[in-house]
Design a protein around this motif. Structure first.
Motif, short mmCIF file in Angstrom:
data_model
loop_
_atom_site.label_atom_id
_atom_site.label_comp_id
_atom_site.label_asym_id
_atom_site.label_seq_id
_atom_site.Cartn_x
_atom_site.Cartn_y
_atom_site.Cartn_z
N UNK A 13 -4.83 1.07 12.91
CA UNK A 13 -4.40 0.14 13.94
C UNK A 13 -4.45 -1.32 13.54
N UNK A 14 -4.78 -1.59 12.30
CA UNK A 14 -4.88 -2.99 11.88
C UNK A 14 -3.52 -3.67 11.86
N UNK A 15 -2.47 -2.92 11.48
CA UNK A 15 -1.11 -3.46 11.42
C UNK A 15 -0.18 -2.66 12.34
N UNK A 16 0.86 -3.35 12.84
CA UNK A 16 1.92 -2.71 13.62
C UNK A 16 3.25 -3.02 12.97
N UNK A 17 4.00 -1.98 12.61
CA UNK A 17 5.30 -2.16 11.95
C UNK A 17 6.28 -2.82 12.92
N UNK A 18 7.00 -3.82 12.42
CA UNK A 18 7.93 -4.59 13.24
C UNK A 18 9.38 -4.31 12.84
N UNK A 19 10.13 -3.63 13.69
CA UNK A 19 11.56 -3.44 13.46
C UNK A 19 11.90 -2.62 12.23
N UNK A 20 13.13 -2.79 11.75
CA UNK A 20 13.62 -2.06 10.60
C UNK A 20 13.02 -2.62 9.30
N UNK A 21 13.05 -1.83 8.22
CA UNK A 21 12.54 -2.33 6.94
C UNK A 21 13.25 -3.61 6.51
N UNK A 22 12.51 -4.47 5.83
CA UNK A 22 13.08 -5.72 5.34
C UNK A 22 14.05 -5.47 4.20
N UNK A 23 13.82 -4.41 3.45
CA UNK A 23 14.70 -4.09 2.34
C UNK A 23 14.20 -2.88 1.57
N UNK A 24 15.10 -2.29 0.79
CA UNK A 24 14.75 -1.12 -0.02
C UNK A 24 15.47 -1.21 -1.35
N UNK A 25 14.75 -0.90 -2.43
CA UNK A 25 15.34 -0.95 -3.76
C UNK A 25 15.21 0.37 -4.48
N UNK A 26 15.29 0.32 -5.79
CA UNK A 26 15.23 1.54 -6.58
C UNK A 26 13.87 2.21 -6.56
N UNK A 27 12.83 1.43 -6.29
CA UNK A 27 11.47 1.99 -6.33
C UNK A 27 10.76 1.90 -4.98
N UNK A 28 10.91 0.76 -4.31
CA UNK A 28 10.09 0.55 -3.13
C UNK A 28 10.87 0.24 -1.87
N UNK A 41 2.04 -12.40 10.45
CA UNK A 41 3.00 -11.43 9.95
C UNK A 41 2.82 -11.26 8.45
N UNK A 42 2.99 -10.02 7.99
CA UNK A 42 2.89 -9.70 6.57
C UNK A 42 4.06 -8.83 6.16
N UNK A 43 4.30 -8.76 4.87
CA UNK A 43 5.24 -7.79 4.31
C UNK A 43 4.41 -6.73 3.60
N UNK A 44 4.70 -5.46 3.87
CA UNK A 44 3.95 -4.37 3.24
C UNK A 44 4.95 -3.50 2.47
N UNK A 45 4.70 -3.34 1.19
CA UNK A 45 5.62 -2.58 0.33
C UNK A 45 4.98 -1.26 -0.09
N UNK A 46 5.78 -0.17 -0.04
CA UNK A 46 5.34 1.14 -0.50
C UNK A 46 6.44 1.71 -1.40
N UNK A 47 6.16 2.85 -2.01
CA UNK A 47 7.22 3.56 -2.72
C UNK A 47 8.19 4.14 -1.70
N UNK A 162 8.81 -7.90 -8.48
CA UNK A 162 8.22 -7.74 -9.80
C UNK A 162 8.25 -6.28 -10.26
N UNK A 163 9.24 -5.53 -9.76
CA UNK A 163 9.32 -4.11 -10.06
C UNK A 163 9.51 -3.78 -11.53
N UNK A 164 10.10 -4.70 -12.30
CA UNK A 164 10.36 -4.43 -13.72
C UNK A 164 9.42 -5.19 -14.64
N UNK A 165 8.40 -5.85 -14.07
CA UNK A 165 7.48 -6.65 -14.87
C UNK A 165 6.77 -5.78 -15.90
N UNK A 166 6.70 -6.29 -17.14
CA UNK A 166 6.05 -5.56 -18.21
C UNK A 166 5.23 -6.51 -19.08
#
Length: 445
Positions: A13-28, A41-47, A162-166
């Motif tokens: 219950x710490x966070x409540x998702x707001x609306x549609x996803x901000x964006x989606x890419x090849x990984x997340x 407000x925060x942005x939370x990224x998952x796979x 930073x999905x391709x950072x190496x």
């Protein structure tokens, strides 16, 4: 497969998702989330869903989190801030700052190609962020307008993906890339990777920002891909062929940064910024001298990062502290006249150095005296000075077209501002306009 829904509570219950996803890419996939306890407000990224269906999902999730922890070590105002990792069931999420704004790509699509001044402002900011990433021993590998976001109502660019950072030491890398922004070595699994790899993408981004209108005519949304240049002999037109307002210096710097072969390309981001005229290579470090033991490192770091608003506020605070007028929150004429010369010079030199001579008390002094200004307050000269440095602005026709002094909230805190705009009188909290000529007449500036 886990997909978070609008109004869903996560992390106990710490966070409540707001609306549609901000964006989606090849990984997340990235969600907007509210923390009710703070109202932030925060942005939370998952796979994303595709990655969750992979047999090696557990390994990919560990890799994803490790990359997030790497980003957390990049503490810079122009790099997306990563706060922490949370867990909801089997899914781990990376909690990041939420930026209300548009990407550079969207910005250009909305208003057309940028002026050279505005484009260089953003490239300089992202360039400084890349220098930190490289100093930490990493490559970004995916610099492009879509991965840079502008904070709303501010000309401040932030690197967000930073999905391709190496690690720089890695010789074999996945051949993931973005057409038009990736150098030829990224089309190969094993290539001559180095800081020059990110230089190409940064130069290509600047190419796009300055030539987008011309590229649209050819139904392109990026410069000529490196693969086409290498194997189809398709030339890369010089930027000035699309935009005659580009200076020759910037035109040449972009082409050097986009040299096809890595050995011939500008080797570092710092060198690229120097070629663009954004770095004064011969400037010595400012000695942080103070007659009263004031620590100027915070001011220096803010100015070095181009955080002009924050630097202006800190300038006001340190001046009051040096003058021992913090309790009163304003300066008198005698406080300005007796202000320690070591501290005044340090503050001025920091502003001049990190703005490449655009801002600073000595810059204001030169402008003020060129208008006939002296230690004595003269209303007409003072108003002319205000108009010259951007503290006064002419009103619209329906307000009578009269000049007026701007409110602090009306000031633009970036490098597109007029010469001498900063530091602002408002931050110093003088006892009145008549006090400022005393400062601009100091012999030690």
């Amino acid at each position: 497969m886990i997909i978070w829904q609008p109004d869903q509570k996560i992390n106990n219950g710490r966070f409540i998702i707001q609306g549609k996803p901000l964006g989606s890419g090849g990984f997340g996939i990235t969600y907007k989330a509210l923390e009710p306890s703070t109202g932030k407000l925060y942005a939370i990224k998952t796979l994303n869903q595709q990655m969750q269906l992979r047999n090696d999902f557990a390994e990919q999730q560990i890799k994803f989190i490790n990359e997030a922890l790497t980003i957390r070590g990049f503490d810079h105002p122009h790099i997306l801030k990563v706060h922490e990792v949370i867990q909801e069931g089997e899914l781990l999420g990376v909690v990041m700052e939420y930026i209300d704004g548009v990407t550079l790509f969207q910005h250009v699509q909305n208003q057309g190609q940028l002026s050279q001044t505005e484009a260089l402002l953003y490239i300089d900011q992202i360039g400084q962020a890349l220098e930190l990433i490289h100093q930490k021993g990493h490559l970004h590998r995916d610099i492009k307008p879509q991965n840079i976001i502008l904070r709303q109502h501010q000309q401040e660019a932030v690197l967000i993906d930073f999905g391709l950072t190496r690690n720089l030491a890695t010789q074999s890398m996945t051949n993931s890339f973005t057409q038009g922004y990736a150098p030829i070595e990224q089309y190969r699994r094993k290539g001559n990777f180095g800081t020059h790899t990110d230089v190409y993408a940064l130069a290509a981004t600047l190419y796009y920002l300055l030539t987008a209108d011309g590229l649209k005519k050819e139904e392109e949304e990026h410069p000529v891909p490196a693969l086409n240049r290498k194997y189809d002999d398709e030339p890369l037109p010089e930027p000035r062929s699309y935009n005659s307002q580009i200076s020759q210096r910037v035109n040449d710097a972009i082409l050097m940064g986009m040299e096809l072969e890595s050995e011939e390309r500008t080797p570092t981001v710092t060198e690229f910024r120097k070629n663009l005229g954004l770095v004064s290579s011969g400037d010595p470090e400012v000695q942080l001298k103070s007659a009263v033991g004031m620590d100027y490192r915070q001011l220096r770091d803010l100015l070095a990062a181009g955080r002009w608003y924050d630097a202006n506020c800190v300038t006001g605070s340190v001046i009051l502290a040096v003058a021992k007028r913090e309790k009163e929150s304003y300066l008198r004429k005698e406080d300005i006249e007796h202000f320690p010369c070591e501290d005044l010079r340090t503050i001025d030199q920091l502003w001049v150095r990190y703005s490449n001579g655009q801002f600073g008390f000595s810059v204001q002094k030169r402008i003020y005296q060129s208008l006939g200004g002296t230690r004595n307050y003269d209303e007409k000269i003072w108003e002319a000075f205000g108009e010259k440095v951007g503290w006064r602005k002419k009103g619209s026709w329906f307000s009578g077209g009269k000049w007026k002094w701007l409110y602090y909230s009306d000031i633009t805190f970036d490098r597109t501002a007029p010469e001498g705009l900063l530091p602002l009188k408002n931050a110093m909290k003088y006892g009145g306009w008549g006090c400022v000529p005393s400062l601009l007449s100091r012999r030690d500036l």
